[in-house]
Design a protein around this motif. Structure first.
Motif, PDB file in Angstrom:
ATOM      1  N   VAL A 112       3.980   7.371   8.429  1.00  0.00           N
ATOM      2  CA  VAL A 112       3.190   7.827   7.280  1.00  0.00           C
ATOM      3  C   VAL A 112       2.348   9.038   7.648  1.00  0.00           C
ATOM      4  O   VAL A 112       2.283  10.031   6.913  1.00  0.00           O
ATOM      5  CB  VAL A 112       2.295   6.689   6.751  1.00  0.00           C
ATOM      6  CG1 VAL A 112       1.256   7.221   5.774  1.00  0.00           C
ATOM      7  CG2 VAL A 112       3.144   5.624   6.071  1.00  0.00           C
ATOM      8  N   LYS A 113       1.694   8.973   8.805  1.00  0.00           N
ATOM      9  CA  LYS A 113       0.845  10.092   9.228  1.00  0.00           C
ATOM     10  C   LYS A 113       1.675  11.360   9.455  1.00  0.00           C
ATOM     11  O   LYS A 113       1.269  12.463   9.059  1.00  0.00           O
ATOM     12  CB  LYS A 113       0.072   9.740  10.486  1.00  0.00           C
ATOM     13  CG  LYS A 113      -0.875  10.850  10.930  1.00  0.00           C
ATOM     14  CD  LYS A 113      -1.654  10.481  12.171  1.00  0.00           C
ATOM     15  CE  LYS A 113      -2.575  11.623  12.603  1.00  0.00           C
ATOM     16  NZ  LYS A 113      -3.328  11.292  13.839  1.00  0.00           N
ATOM     17  N   LEU A 124       2.137   8.547  -1.540  1.00  0.00           N
ATOM     18  CA  LEU A 124       2.238   9.154  -0.213  1.00  0.00           C
ATOM     19  C   LEU A 124       3.303  10.243  -0.135  1.00  0.00           C
ATOM     20  O   LEU A 124       3.340  10.997   0.833  1.00  0.00           O
ATOM     21  CB  LEU A 124       2.558   8.083   0.837  1.00  0.00           C
ATOM     22  CG  LEU A 124       1.410   7.153   1.232  1.00  0.00           C
ATOM     23  CD1 LEU A 124       1.930   6.019   2.116  1.00  0.00           C
ATOM     24  CD2 LEU A 124       0.306   7.920   1.952  1.00  0.00           C
ATOM     25  N   ALA A 125       4.157  10.311  -1.147  1.00  0.00           N
ATOM     26  CA  ALA A 125       5.247  11.286  -1.104  1.00  0.00           C
ATOM     27  C   ALA A 125       4.737  12.713  -1.077  1.00  0.00           C
ATOM     28  O   ALA A 125       5.352  13.591  -0.468  1.00  0.00           O
ATOM     29  CB  ALA A 125       6.178  11.083  -2.301  1.00  0.00           C
ATOM     30  N   THR A 143       0.831  -1.203   0.000  1.00  0.00           N
ATOM     31  CA  THR A 143       0.000   0.000   0.000  1.00  0.00           C
ATOM     32  C   THR A 143       0.864   1.250   0.000  1.00  0.00           C
ATOM     33  O   THR A 143       0.642   2.183  -0.776  1.00  0.00           O
ATOM     34  CB  THR A 143      -0.942   0.006   1.219  1.00  0.00           C
ATOM     35  OG1 THR A 143      -1.744  -1.178   1.198  1.00  0.00           O
ATOM     36  CG2 THR A 143      -1.837   1.229   1.213  1.00  0.00           C
ATOM     37  N   MET A 144       1.860   1.269   0.863  1.00  0.00           N
ATOM     38  CA  MET A 144       2.731   2.437   0.952  1.00  0.00           C
ATOM     39  C   MET A 144       3.558   2.640  -0.316  1.00  0.00           C
ATOM     40  O   MET A 144       3.963   3.762  -0.617  1.00  0.00           O
ATOM     41  CB  MET A 144       3.653   2.304   2.168  1.00  0.00           C
ATOM     42  CG  MET A 144       2.921   2.287   3.500  1.00  0.00           C
ATOM     43  SD  MET A 144       4.013   2.221   4.962  1.00  0.00           S
ATOM     44  CE  MET A 144       4.896   0.675   4.684  1.00  0.00           C
ATOM     45  N   SER A 145       3.790   1.564  -1.052  1.00  0.00           N
ATOM     46  CA  SER A 145       4.584   1.646  -2.285  1.00  0.00           C
ATOM     47  C   SER A 145       3.779   2.126  -3.485  1.00  0.00           C
ATOM     48  O   SER A 145       4.352   2.357  -4.555  1.00  0.00           O
ATOM     49  CB  SER A 145       5.182   0.271  -2.613  1.00  0.00           C
ATOM     50  OG  SER A 145       6.038  -0.172  -1.591  1.00  0.00           O
ATOM     51  N   ASP A 170      -1.268  16.448  -1.121  1.00  0.00           N
ATOM     52  CA  ASP A 170      -2.212  15.837  -2.048  1.00  0.00           C
ATOM     53  C   ASP A 170      -2.988  14.710  -1.367  1.00  0.00           C
ATOM     54  O   ASP A 170      -4.198  14.614  -1.476  1.00  0.00           O
ATOM     55  CB  ASP A 170      -1.463  15.285  -3.256  1.00  0.00           C
ATOM     56  CG  ASP A 170      -2.385  14.613  -4.267  1.00  0.00           C
ATOM     57  OD1 ASP A 170      -3.340  15.271  -4.694  1.00  0.00           O
ATOM     58  OD2 ASP A 170      -2.146  13.453  -4.611  1.00  0.00           O
ATOM     59  N   VAL A 171      -2.290  13.860  -0.640  1.00  0.00           N
ATOM     60  CA  VAL A 171      -2.943  12.750   0.056  1.00  0.00           C
ATOM     61  C   VAL A 171      -3.919  13.291   1.086  1.00  0.00           C
ATOM     62  O   VAL A 171      -5.058  12.843   1.187  1.00  0.00           O
ATOM     63  CB  VAL A 171      -1.886  11.850   0.735  1.00  0.00           C
ATOM     64  CG1 VAL A 171      -2.569  10.804   1.603  1.00  0.00           C
ATOM     65  CG2 VAL A 171      -1.022  11.173  -0.302  1.00  0.00           C
TER      66      VAL A 171
END
Length: 232
Positions: free
Chosen positions: A163-164, A213-214, A107-109, A218-219
């Motif tokens: 991530v958060k 996620l970068a 997911t993170m990728s 946007d996310v």
């Protein structure tokens, strides 16, 4: 002394180091590159994967589930007085966590929003199951003391926190008991001991660069999980 063979951002390794740190078992760790695995590692790892734990007698153990059971058998359980039924349940909940490590990595990728959201939806279903199991009245999964279940879920909780912090996206948005559990695990001072000093940088370089996620803004804007009251 016990030796753990590791790749620095591997969640399966972090589960093992968490179990060792929680029981204060001395060990040394050696990091390898999975892109260029040394022959000596391939000679002792039948599946060519980390973690591998070399015991004090020189036996190379592989598969994180087996290593965790060895630690408990050899050094005693993290908790005392656990019934066989409860131990089986603990192993089941631990497996539910560890079998989603690769799902979280995938997911993170993700490179785009559609792929990310499709993968995240499947992953978050597991988090809902844990949310329903958590009582909300204890610091950790079962009680105010850490258990093997907490060790198994620690890599998921830790990575979600990074991530958060980077993007504003919260895998546990709308899951207050998961958020509280994550907070308590992160505040236990155990997490930092389970990874290398450069873990966050390496993790960010791998999962938070050239991925969906970068771009944190946007996310955050598209998921609605950046400023929502459920994500405090």
């Amino acid at each position: 002394m016990i030796k753990v063979i590791s790749f620095k951002i591997c969640p399966f390794v972090q589960r093992v180091t968490a179990a060792l740190e929680a029981k204060q078992i001395p060990y040394e760790i050696e990091y390898i590159s999975l892109k260029d695995k040394p022959q000596w590692f391939l000679d002792i790892s039948p599946n060519g994967q980390v973690p591998v734990m070399v015991t004090e007698s020189g036996t190379a153990l592989f598969e994180s589930d087996a290593i965790i059971e060895y630690i408990e058998d050899e050094f005693g359980p993290l908790e005392q007085g656990v019934t066989n039924e409860q131990r089986a349940l603990d192993r089941a909940w631990s497996y539910l966590g560890s079998k989603h490590y690769l799902a979280q990595c995938g997911t993170m990728s993700s490179k785009n929003q559609v792929t990310f959201e499709e993968r995240a939806e499947k992953l978050i279903k597991a988090f809902h199951k844990a949310e329903n199991q958590l009582s909300g009245n204890t610091k950790f999964f079962k009680s105010d003391e850490m258990s093997n279940v907490d060790m198994a879920w620690l890599p998921l909780l830790h990575r979600a926190a990074i991530v958060k912090a980077h993007s504003g996206y919260d895998f546990f948005c709308g899951l207050p008991k998961m958020q509280a559990w994550q907070k308590n695990v992160l505040e236990s001072n155990l997490v930092e001991k389970t990874v290398s000093e450069d873990f966050v940088k390496l993790f960010s370089d791998f999962y938070l660069t050239n991925t969906y996620l970068a771009d944190g803004k946007d996310v955050q804007a598209q998921t609605g999980c950046g400023s929502s009251s459920c994500c405090g």
